[in-house]
Design an enzyme around this catalytic site. Structure first.
Site, short mmCIF file in Angstrom:
data_model
loop_
_atom_site.label_atom_id
_atom_site.label_comp_id
_atom_site.label_asym_id
_atom_site.label_seq_id
_atom_site.Cartn_x
_atom_site.Cartn_y
_atom_site.Cartn_z
N LEU A 60 25.91 39.49 40.75
CA LEU A 60 26.68 40.01 39.46
C LEU A 60 27.51 38.92 38.72
CD1 LEU A 60 28.44 43.43 39.67
CD2 LEU A 60 28.46 41.71 37.84
N GLU A 62 27.33 36.55 35.20
CA GLU A 62 26.66 36.13 33.95
C GLU A 62 26.54 34.76 34.02
OE1 GLU A 62 28.68 38.48 34.05
OE2 GLU A 62 27.68 40.50 33.61
N PHE A 88 29.56 41.96 28.03
CA PHE A 88 29.50 41.06 29.12
C PHE A 88 28.89 39.75 29.15
CE2 PHE A 88 29.58 45.70 30.71
CZ PHE A 88 30.85 45.76 30.66
N HIS A 131 31.06 48.01 25.58
CA HIS A 131 29.58 48.54 25.46
C HIS A 131 29.11 48.49 24.07
CE1 HIS A 131 30.91 49.10 29.55
NE2 HIS A 131 29.60 49.49 30.08
C1 LIG Z 1 31.22 40.92 33.69
C2 LIG Z 1 30.58 42.28 33.87
N1 LIG Z 1 29.17 42.35 34.04
C3 LIG Z 1 28.11 43.38 34.18
C4 LIG Z 1 29.26 44.64 33.91
C5 LIG Z 1 28.53 45.89 34.06
N2 LIG Z 1 28.77 46.74 35.36
C6 LIG Z 1 29.79 47.62 35.53
S1 LIG Z 1 30.05 47.99 36.95
C7 LIG Z 1 28.85 46.94 37.46
C8 LIG Z 1 28.63 47.07 39.15
C9 LIG Z 1 29.89 46.81 39.61
O1 LIG Z 1 29.91 46.72 41.08
P1 LIG Z 1 31.07 46.47 42.13
O2 LIG Z 1 31.72 45.41 41.76
O3 LIG Z 1 30.43 46.33 43.74
O4 LIG Z 1 31.95 47.72 41.78
P2 LIG Z 1 31.88 49.15 41.99
O5 LIG Z 1 31.15 49.56 40.50
O6 LIG Z 1 30.66 49.21 42.86
O7 LIG Z 1 33.00 49.97 42.28
C10 LIG Z 1 28.18 46.37 36.45
C11 LIG Z 1 27.02 45.51 36.97
C12 LIG Z 1 30.42 44.67 33.90
N3 LIG Z 1 31.13 45.79 33.74
N4 LIG Z 1 31.13 43.39 33.78
#
Ligand SMILES: Cc1ncc(C[n+]2csc(CCOP(=O)(O)OP(=O)(O)O)c2C)c(N)n1
Lengths: 326, 376
Positions: A60, A62, A88, A131
């Site tokens: 995760l 970018e 993002f 978003h």
């Molecule tokens: C910089 C960024 N990239 C992508 C996203 C889209 N996104 C939102 S939540 C998520 C997963 C997050 O996982 P984690 O950090 O494990 O936290 P959780 O949601 O499981 O609590 C993604 C890819 C984002 N919010 N911010």
């Protein structure tokens, strides 16, 4: 002729599949694009069919996605990166603008960067912060990048393949509110040039110009205007860098009036650039100043206010009226 | 070090038995010091927040919210760490810390109003009633840098490390296993360590970043990363509220006393969908979900309290309180009215800006042209 009626998400999926089949060096990378098929399902089943070395569920990060895509391109691959949402892309902004955009130039042509960065963008989906944004100008302002945006499933199908075939980096903006409505895709046609704008509705009184989801709004406005006796021509810009001015100028020369509309804030936006060029090149054809309709120069608001923020048919028609009043 | 070799602080077994792991020994005095009332309060908060979470999920399904990120399953990690923070500490949540924010005093309806699309903020962190809780951050990992900077400010202002734990300030920042891959988190750890900032990096490893398993983010247990920055780090069972509380309290007090940044990996599980837009059946099996359901933090704490002889009335009261809180939240959420359009223009800058003023005035006039019936 083979015609399929599909939503844009499916058209993109088919285009990506075709690109993966046609060239073994093409690979897809991004967050959740594997078994899930992407949060908009644009990459659905591609992981299943091409495996995890062609369709990469990345960590995760970018900056990591784009930065490693640059390295993969140096190793001879043609990466197609998915950024999950418009808001993002900025963690990758440095890699895109400082690195990707300049790589070919710094190498004096010894190296090209055949990378596509797909970004779902724009409003109309009632989502939370980050978003619904329209970041196109940041990229269009960066020399070395090409920026395109399809407005129909047919364009999406063909443009994604052309973008992947391009040896330059292409920022591929997908208007997310257009992912679901269906349209016809002509699979037997040959691809239209990637960087061509196109007249999508004929008219004689005012030229309406825009890209992405705004094309639908412009067509709505044109339909309403017709009922009121005003004939609008609509031009889909399709490519935001470079802009193909031919059809825009031809149209303005015949109507004498132009309104540009975009979701992004107006200040320093694409509309200003297009208006200035039209003014420079078609000054004597103009019967009114080129008018711009855009999002306000505020952060994209909370969902409950997006209807106020985003230009709708009424705001476009208001500009059409002003143009006709000159 | 593989996952199984990494020491884990656990006080309660999954069935609620008090059976501290070896790594938990040093924290037990902090648990022994808790009163019955405090233990019950932990339980109460977990149950109430779950009811609120379920209500919010339902409200989203009924079209009252644009989105909801459920916290189900992560209550123990959050409740334990929130109670470990002292009044003077500042908390930087991500976007799923519903239990944390509520415990600090944020009204849950303020979170729902963000998810409803009424506001990008929700509450004022400077209002004392919100317990120094910063607003949610949706760009993953960004807030870890803000927390590091805030902690640096505490050092520069001499508000930490004076030797008075009742006054010394510290910072807690929450982020996920997915976010741990962001460059910002790496940089935050570098800054916090370099400036000896009193920051507790509280990572909730809930095993999934939307559809991507934690194994894609890391080949080592996430807790081991801290060492590379010189940040002492502890792994806790995130479904054990007592372990979460005790370790957080100890780590935070170390940080506030001049020990520099600390990190915790709370090993937990997101029992529901990532958000209401997500469909977990596309990427994970129900046996995995089942096995984690057996480690439910609420059932575990309840069994522990029952084992200590807590009266049945305690649990009945909690149920009633939870149901009331959820009902109250529903009523207040559906009553929320949409913001006025001026919200869009107000506070874009703190000083007047002619472009904004002009556009605001234009919109007023434009809207008035409809209201007067003059326009189409
Ligand atoms: C910089 C960024 N990239 C992508 C996203 C889209 N996104 C939102 S939540 C998520 C997963 C997050 O996982 P984690 O950090 O494990 O936290 P959780 O949601 O499981 O609590 C993604 C890819 C984002 N919010 N911010």
């Amino acid at each position: 002729m083979t015609i399929e009626t599909v939503p844009m998400s499916k058209a993109l999926n088919a285009g990506l599949r075709k690109a993966l089949e046609d060239d073994p060096r093409v690979l897809l990378m991004g967050e959740d694009i594997g078994p899930l098929g992407g949060v908009f399902r644009v990459t659905e089943h591609l992981h299943r069919d091409f495996g995890s070395q062609r369709v990469l569920d990345t960590p995760l990060a970018e900056s990591g996605i784009v930065g490693t895509a640059i390295g993969l391109a140096m190793a001879g691959f043609r990466p197609v990166c998915e950024i999950q949402f418009d808001g993002f892309v900025f963690p990758a902004f440095d890699q895109i603008t400082s690195q990707l955009a300049k790589m070919t130039n710094r190498h004096e042509g010894a190296l090209s960067m055949p990378i596509v960065i797909r970004i779902p963008y724009g409003g109309h989906i009632g989502a939370v912060e980050h978003h619904q944004e329209s970041p196109e100008t940041y990229f269009a302002h960066t020399p070395g990048l090409r920026v395109v945006s399809p407005s129909t499933p047919n364009d999406a199908y063909w443009m994604i393949q052309e973008a992947i075939r391009s040896n330059d980096p292409v920022i591929f903006l997908e208007p997310k509110s257009r992912y679901w409505p269906k349209g016809e895709v002509d699979l037997s046609a040959s691809a239209a040039p990637l960087h061509a704008s196109r007249i999508v509705r004929r008219g004689s009184d005012v030229t309406l110009v825009g890209h992405g989801a705004m094309v639908t709004t412009l067509l709505q406005a044109a339909a309403i205007a017709e009922g009121e006796g005003t004939s609008c021509e609509v031009v889909d810009v399709r490519s935001l860098s470079p802009v193909d001015y031919g059809p825009i100028l031809d149209s303005v020369r015949s109507t004498g009036r132009m309104v540009h509309a975009q979701e992004a804030p107006g200040f320093n936006g694409l509309g200003g650039e297009i208006a200035a060029t039209v003014m420079e090149r078609a000054f004597y054809s103009l019967e009114a100043p080129v008018l711009r309709v855009s999002g306000f120069d505020t952060p994209f608001p909370p969902a409950k206010l997006e209807g106020v923020y985003l230009p709708d048919a009424d705001r476009i028609l208001e500009a059409v009226d002003r143009s006709l009043a000159y | 070090m593989t996952s199984t070799e990494t020491p884990l602080v656990r006080v309660l077994e999954a069935d609620g038995r008090y059976a501290p792991s070896a790594a938990a020994e040093q924290y037990l005095p902090l648990i022994d010091a808790l009163s019955d009332a405090e233990l019950e309060q932990f339980y109460r908060d977990m149950v109430v927040i779950r009811a609120i979470d379920t209500q919010a999920t339902n409200l989203q399904r009924q079209g009252q919210l644009a989105l909801w990120p459920p916290s189900r399953g992560q209550e123990a990690a959050q409740v334990g760490s929130a109670y470990a923070a002292r009044r003077q500490d500042t908390l930087f949540p991500s976007y799923r810390e519903h239990a944390v924010t509520r415990i600090r005093g944020v009204d849950p309806v303020d979170i729902l109003s963000v998810m409803r699309g009424n506001t990008h903020g929700g509450w004022n962190p400077l209002d004392p009633k919100n317990g120094n809780t910063r607003i949610y951050t949706l760009v993953l990992g960004s807030q870890t840098l803000h927390a590091a900077g805030f902690g640096m400010g505490l050092v520069f202002d001499g508000k930490t490390g004076t030797g008075d734990v009742e006054r010394d300030e510290a910072v807690v920042v929450y982020y996920g296993d997915g976010a741990s891959s962001q460059g910002d988190v790496h940089e935050a750890m570098v800054f916090a360590a370099s400036y000896n900032a009193p920051v507790l990096f509280f990572l909730q490893n809930n095993h999934w970043a939307i559809s991507v398993p934690v194994e894609t983010q890391t080949k080592v247990p996430l807790v081991t990363r801290g060492a590379g920055y010189g940040i002492p780090s502890v792994r806790v069972d995130g479904n054990d509220v007592l372990a979460s509380y005790a370790v957080s309290r100890a780590q935070l007090d170390e940080a506030r006393s001049g020990g520099g940044p600390r990190a915790i990996e709370a090993v937990t599980y997101r029992m529901g969908a990532h958000t209401t837009s997500d469909d977990p059946t596309k990427y994970r099996g129900s046996d995995e979900e089942q096995s984690w359901a057996q480690r439910d933090p609420i059932a575990r704490m309840r069994a522990f309290l029952e084992g200590r002889g807590a009266a049945a009335s305690v649990f009945d009261d909690v149920e009633t309180e939870a149901a009331d809180a959820a009902e109250d939240l529903r009523a207040r959420t559906v009553a929320l009215t949409a913001p006025g359009r001026e919200l869009m223009f107000d506070h874009v800058y703190s000083e007047p800006h002619p472009l904004i003023d002009e556009q605001k005035a234009w919109l007023e006039q434009y809207e008035a042209s409809f209201e007067g019936g003059a326009n189409r």
